[in-house]
Design a protein around this motif. Structure first.
Motif, PDB file in Angstrom:
ATOM      1  N   ILE A 236       8.888  -5.893 -19.489  1.00  0.00           N
ATOM      2  CA  ILE A 236       8.085  -6.114 -18.287  1.00  0.00           C
ATOM      3  C   ILE A 236       7.855  -4.818 -17.515  1.00  0.00           C
ATOM      4  O   ILE A 236       6.828  -4.650 -16.856  1.00  0.00           O
ATOM      5  N   ARG A 237       8.776  -3.881 -17.632  1.00  0.00           N
ATOM      6  CA  ARG A 237       8.608  -2.591 -16.945  1.00  0.00           C
ATOM      7  C   ARG A 237       7.368  -1.853 -17.456  1.00  0.00           C
ATOM      8  O   ARG A 237       6.772  -1.034 -16.752  1.00  0.00           O
ATOM      9  N   GLU A 238       6.983  -2.141 -18.688  1.00  0.00           N
ATOM     10  CA  GLU A 238       5.848  -1.441 -19.298  1.00  0.00           C
ATOM     11  C   GLU A 238       4.494  -2.049 -18.908  1.00  0.00           C
ATOM     12  O   GLU A 238       3.452  -1.519 -19.272  1.00  0.00           O
ATOM     13  N   THR A 239       4.502  -3.163 -18.184  1.00  0.00           N
ATOM     14  CA  THR A 239       3.232  -3.805 -17.813  1.00  0.00           C
ATOM     15  C   THR A 239       2.748  -3.310 -16.455  1.00  0.00           C
ATOM     16  O   THR A 239       3.503  -2.705 -15.690  1.00  0.00           O
ATOM     17  N   ASP A 240       1.469  -3.582 -16.164  1.00  0.00           N
ATOM     18  CA  ASP A 240       0.879  -3.166 -14.891  1.00  0.00           C
ATOM     19  C   ASP A 240       0.898  -4.284 -13.860  1.00  0.00           C
ATOM     20  O   ASP A 240       0.775  -4.034 -12.666  1.00  0.00           O
ATOM     21  N   ALA A 241       0.993  -5.528 -14.317  1.00  0.00           N
ATOM     22  CA  ALA A 241       0.997  -6.685 -13.418  1.00  0.00           C
ATOM     23  C   ALA A 241       1.761  -7.824 -14.082  1.00  0.00           C
ATOM     24  O   ALA A 241       1.987  -7.821 -15.288  1.00  0.00           O
ATOM     25  N   ILE A 242       2.159  -8.796 -13.264  1.00  0.00           N
ATOM     26  CA  ILE A 242       2.975  -9.913 -13.736  1.00  0.00           C
ATOM     27  C   ILE A 242       2.234 -11.229 -13.550  1.00  0.00           C
ATOM     28  O   ILE A 242       1.693 -11.512 -12.472  1.00  0.00           O
TER      29      ILE A 242
ATOM     30  N   ILE B 251      17.302   1.931  -8.239  1.00  0.00           N
ATOM     31  CA  ILE B 251      17.303   2.666  -6.970  1.00  0.00           C
ATOM     32  C   ILE B 251      18.666   3.313  -6.712  1.00  0.00           C
ATOM     33  O   ILE B 251      18.756   4.455  -6.238  1.00  0.00           O
ATOM     34  N   THR B 252      19.728   2.604  -7.031  1.00  0.00           N
ATOM     35  CA  THR B 252      21.085   3.139  -6.807  1.00  0.00           C
ATOM     36  C   THR B 252      21.311   4.416  -7.620  1.00  0.00           C
ATOM     37  O   THR B 252      21.861   5.402  -7.112  1.00  0.00           O
TER      38      THR B 252
ATOM     39  N   SER C 214       6.384  -6.219  -1.137  1.00  0.00           N
ATOM     40  CA  SER C 214       6.158  -6.696   0.230  1.00  0.00           C
ATOM     41  C   SER C 214       6.415  -5.620   1.283  1.00  0.00           C
ATOM     42  O   SER C 214       6.283  -5.869   2.480  1.00  0.00           O
ATOM     43  N   ILE C 215       6.763  -4.393   0.848  1.00  0.00           N
ATOM     44  CA  ILE C 215       6.944  -3.282   1.790  1.00  0.00           C
ATOM     45  C   ILE C 215       5.598  -2.586   1.990  1.00  0.00           C
ATOM     46  O   ILE C 215       4.882  -2.295   1.033  1.00  0.00           O
ATOM     47  N   ASP C 216       5.262  -2.288   3.229  1.00  0.00           N
ATOM     48  CA  ASP C 216       4.018  -1.596   3.558  1.00  0.00           C
ATOM     49  C   ASP C 216       4.288  -0.099   3.650  1.00  0.00           C
ATOM     50  O   ASP C 216       4.650   0.422   4.690  1.00  0.00           O
ATOM     51  N   PHE C 217       4.098   0.606   2.526  1.00  0.00           N
ATOM     52  CA  PHE C 217       4.383   2.041   2.475  1.00  0.00           C
ATOM     53  C   PHE C 217       3.191   2.855   2.963  1.00  0.00           C
ATOM     54  O   PHE C 217       2.037   2.455   2.813  1.00  0.00           O
ATOM     55  N   ASP C 218       3.476   4.034   3.527  1.00  0.00           N
ATOM     56  CA  ASP C 218       2.454   5.047   3.728  1.00  0.00           C
ATOM     57  C   ASP C 218       1.936   5.462   2.348  1.00  0.00           C
ATOM     58  O   ASP C 218       2.723   5.632   1.403  1.00  0.00           O
ATOM     59  N   LYS C 219       0.618   5.614   2.210  1.00  0.00           N
ATOM     60  CA  LYS C 219       0.010   5.872   0.901  1.00  0.00           C
ATOM     61  C   LYS C 219       0.584   7.119   0.225  1.00  0.00           C
ATOM     62  O   LYS C 219       0.921   7.100  -0.964  1.00  0.00           O
ATOM     63  N   ASP C 220       0.720   8.200   0.967  1.00  0.00           N
ATOM     64  CA  ASP C 220       1.228   9.452   0.380  1.00  0.00           C
ATOM     65  C   ASP C 220       2.669   9.295  -0.084  1.00  0.00           C
ATOM     66  O   ASP C 220       3.040   9.769  -1.173  1.00  0.00           O
ATOM     67  N   ASN C 221       3.482   8.636   0.724  1.00  0.00           N
ATOM     68  CA  ASN C 221       4.879   8.405   0.344  1.00  0.00           C
ATOM     69  C   ASN C 221       4.978   7.512  -0.886  1.00  0.00           C
ATOM     70  O   ASN C 221       5.818   7.727  -1.765  1.00  0.00           O
ATOM     71  N   TYR C 222       4.090   6.516  -0.926  1.00  0.00           N
ATOM     72  CA  TYR C 222       4.103   5.600  -2.073  1.00  0.00           C
ATOM     73  C   TYR C 222       3.800   6.355  -3.364  1.00  0.00           C
ATOM     74  O   TYR C 222       4.503   6.210  -4.367  1.00  0.00           O
ATOM     75  N   LEU C 223       2.745   7.157  -3.335  1.00  0.00           N
ATOM     76  CA  LEU C 223       2.339   7.885  -4.536  1.00  0.00           C
ATOM     77  C   LEU C 223       3.385   8.914  -4.948  1.00  0.00           C
ATOM     78  O   LEU C 223       3.621   9.142  -6.139  1.00  0.00           O
TER      79      LEU C 223
ATOM     80  N   SER D  21       5.753   4.981  -6.609  1.00  0.00           N
ATOM     81  CA  SER D  21       5.014   4.709  -7.842  1.00  0.00           C
ATOM     82  C   SER D  21       5.688   5.260  -9.102  1.00  0.00           C
ATOM     83  O   SER D  21       5.760   4.563 -10.123  1.00  0.00           O
ATOM     84  N   PRO D  22       6.218   6.503  -9.073  1.00  0.00           N
ATOM     85  CA  PRO D  22       6.851   7.044 -10.289  1.00  0.00           C
ATOM     86  C   PRO D  22       8.074   6.259 -10.758  1.00  0.00           C
ATOM     87  O   PRO D  22       8.470   6.374 -11.924  1.00  0.00           O
ATOM     88  N   LEU D  23       8.679   5.462  -9.882  1.00  0.00           N
ATOM     89  CA  LEU D  23       9.882   4.712 -10.250  1.00  0.00           C
ATOM     90  C   LEU D  23       9.567   3.505 -11.143  1.00  0.00           C
ATOM     91  O   LEU D  23      10.454   2.968 -11.798  1.00  0.00           O
ATOM     92  N   GLN D  24       8.299   3.064 -11.133  1.00  0.00           N
ATOM     93  CA  GLN D  24       7.872   1.900 -11.929  1.00  0.00           C
ATOM     94  C   GLN D  24       8.777   0.685 -11.698  1.00  0.00           C
ATOM     95  O   GLN D  24       9.231   0.023 -12.638  1.00  0.00           O
ATOM     96  N   LEU D  25       9.043   0.397 -10.437  1.00  0.00           N
ATOM     97  CA  LEU D  25       9.904  -0.729 -10.097  1.00  0.00           C
ATOM     98  C   LEU D  25       9.229  -2.049 -10.462  1.00  0.00           C
ATOM     99  O   LEU D  25       8.035  -2.237 -10.231  1.00  0.00           O
ATOM    100  N   ILE D  26      10.005  -2.958 -11.016  1.00  0.00           N
ATOM    101  CA  ILE D  26       9.449  -4.213 -11.512  1.00  0.00           C
ATOM    102  C   ILE D  26       8.899  -5.066 -10.374  1.00  0.00           C
ATOM    103  O   ILE D  26       7.826  -5.662 -10.490  1.00  0.00           O
ATOM    104  N   THR D  27       9.626  -5.132  -9.253  1.00  0.00           N
ATOM    105  CA  THR D  27       9.178  -5.997  -8.151  1.00  0.00           C
ATOM    106  C   THR D  27       8.102  -5.334  -7.299  1.00  0.00           C
ATOM    107  O   THR D  27       7.668  -5.904  -6.295  1.00  0.00           O
TER     108      THR D  27
END
Length: 364
Positions: free
Chosen positions: A92-98, A138-139, A178-187, A191-197
């Motif tokens: 599932i980590r390799e997908t773009d959407a669930i 994350i840990t 469900s977290i509202d990130f600043d766009k620059d911080n997100y990118l 984004s590089p973490l490829q978190l499943i949720t």
């Protein structure tokens, strides 16, 4: 672009996959029927393509596609390796959407892995396992970032704030999306973490035949539950979709659908929803050799759209000739569009609209 079908064992994932892809993934009445992920490249239904075909009469027509992956069922403890957990989570980590399938029907002849029908519980089981896996990611990342931040590295210190925010969110049993990130911080940091949720999700409420058009109390509960998630919910009678899919005759399919009160197969609605979920749109090329739908992210520039055809088109982009879909249909062909002054010449900064009919000029 790839979307993964997930859910508890035996909720209808493989049956849905078969409906979407017309392939025959094994589906049966026992847990872990799917072990290795099944992959299908699925056409995205688009009536505009059929209209362009009727106007141009090309040699061939090529629709847009989405890759659908049927992933092994998940159980409690998957984040610790229970069942097929590690394999599931890797896939599932390799997908773009669930595409999250929830059982929303009663049937004593189809076993439920937890012994009863409860889509809220089922969703929470899946969510928890995905959240725990992300928490593990994350840990590990925090341990490295803390060491770097202690050296005075400014970027690492900024990243540390974001990672701790995510960690706290996950520990509160909330998904990262469900977290509202600043766009620059997100990118830069998320984004590089490829978190499943963090992946966008479409909930598919798998219902019985009688609930195909109206839904039921299970569906109502799911919609209420996910109202704050910024997620999409659709209702689908997967078993009936499978029956319709077995019919080869178009008219028979149409009659079957009309008897159920449906205007189209639910699988078509699901594919369009998945396309939207992936933040994708379509532009067309139209000529006598082929009429083709091309898939691009919403917000793409004309050179980026050209690059989907061939990287040389993007590198050597000069300009694009653009006709809106509505104008193409109104004037019936490219020549009449030109005569009416409705063909636009666009440069590198043009943002492509969904449905644009385009021709690129380039030099390499």
């Amino acid at each position: 672009m790839k979307a993964g079908i997930v859910g508890l064992p035996n909720v209808g994932k493989s049956t849905l996959f078969n409906c979407l892809s017309n392939s025959k993934a094994q589906s049966a009445n026992f847990p872990f029927c799917t072990i290795e992920p099944n992959i299908g490249v699925v056409n995205v239904p688009d009536n505009r393509l059929l209209t362009l075909e009727s106007l141009v009469n090309p040699e061939k027509v090529i629709p847009a596609t989405v890759e659908i992956v049927d992933i092994a069922g998940l159980v409690k403890g998957a984040s610790k390796g229970e069942g097929l957990g590690n394999q599931f989570l890797g896939n599932i980590r390799e997908t773009d959407a669930i595409i999250h399938v929830l059982r929303c029907f009663d049937n004593d002849n189809i076993v439920h892995v937890d012994g009863s029908v409860d889509p809220v519980r089922d969703k929470e089981i899946i969510d928890l396992e995905l959240q725990l896996k992300d928490l593990e990611t994350i840990t590990k990342k925090l341990e490295k970032t803390v060491r770097t931040a202690k050296t005075g590295n400014k970027e690492a210190q900024k990243e540390l704030i974001i990672l701790n925010q995510i960690k706290s969110h996950l520990e509160s049993f909330k998904s990262v999306r469900s977290i509202d990130f600043d766009k620059d911080n997100y990118l830069a940091f998320v984004s590089p973490l490829q978190l499943i949720t963090d992946k966008p999700v479409l909930y598919v409420c798998n219902v019985d035949e009688n609930s195909a058009t109206t839904g039921n109390h299970y569906v109502d509960t799911v919609k209420k539950l996910v109202s704050s998630e910024n997620a999409e919910v659709i209702t689908l009678a997967v078993g009936i979709e499978a029956d319709i899919n077995e019919l080869d005759d178009f008219e028979e399919r149409k009659i079957f659908l009309e008897d159920l009160g449906l205007s189209e197969p639910g699988s078509s609605k699901l594919l369009r929803s998945t396309y939207k979920l992936l933040n994708l749109q379509t532009y067309f090329t139209a000529g006598l050799k082929e009429v083709r739908a091309w898939t691009i992210p919403i917000g793409s520039t004309a050179p980026q759209a050209a690059g989907v055809i061939h990287t040389d088109f993007e590198k050597g982009f000069i300009r694009a000739e653009v006709i809106s879909y509505n104008n193409y249909v109104t004037y019936k062909n490219e020549l009449k569009v030109k005569e009416a002054g409705k063909m636009n010449i666009e440069g590198k900064n043009y943002i492509v609209n969904d449905g644009d009919v385009m021709h690129f000029l380039f030099n390499v």
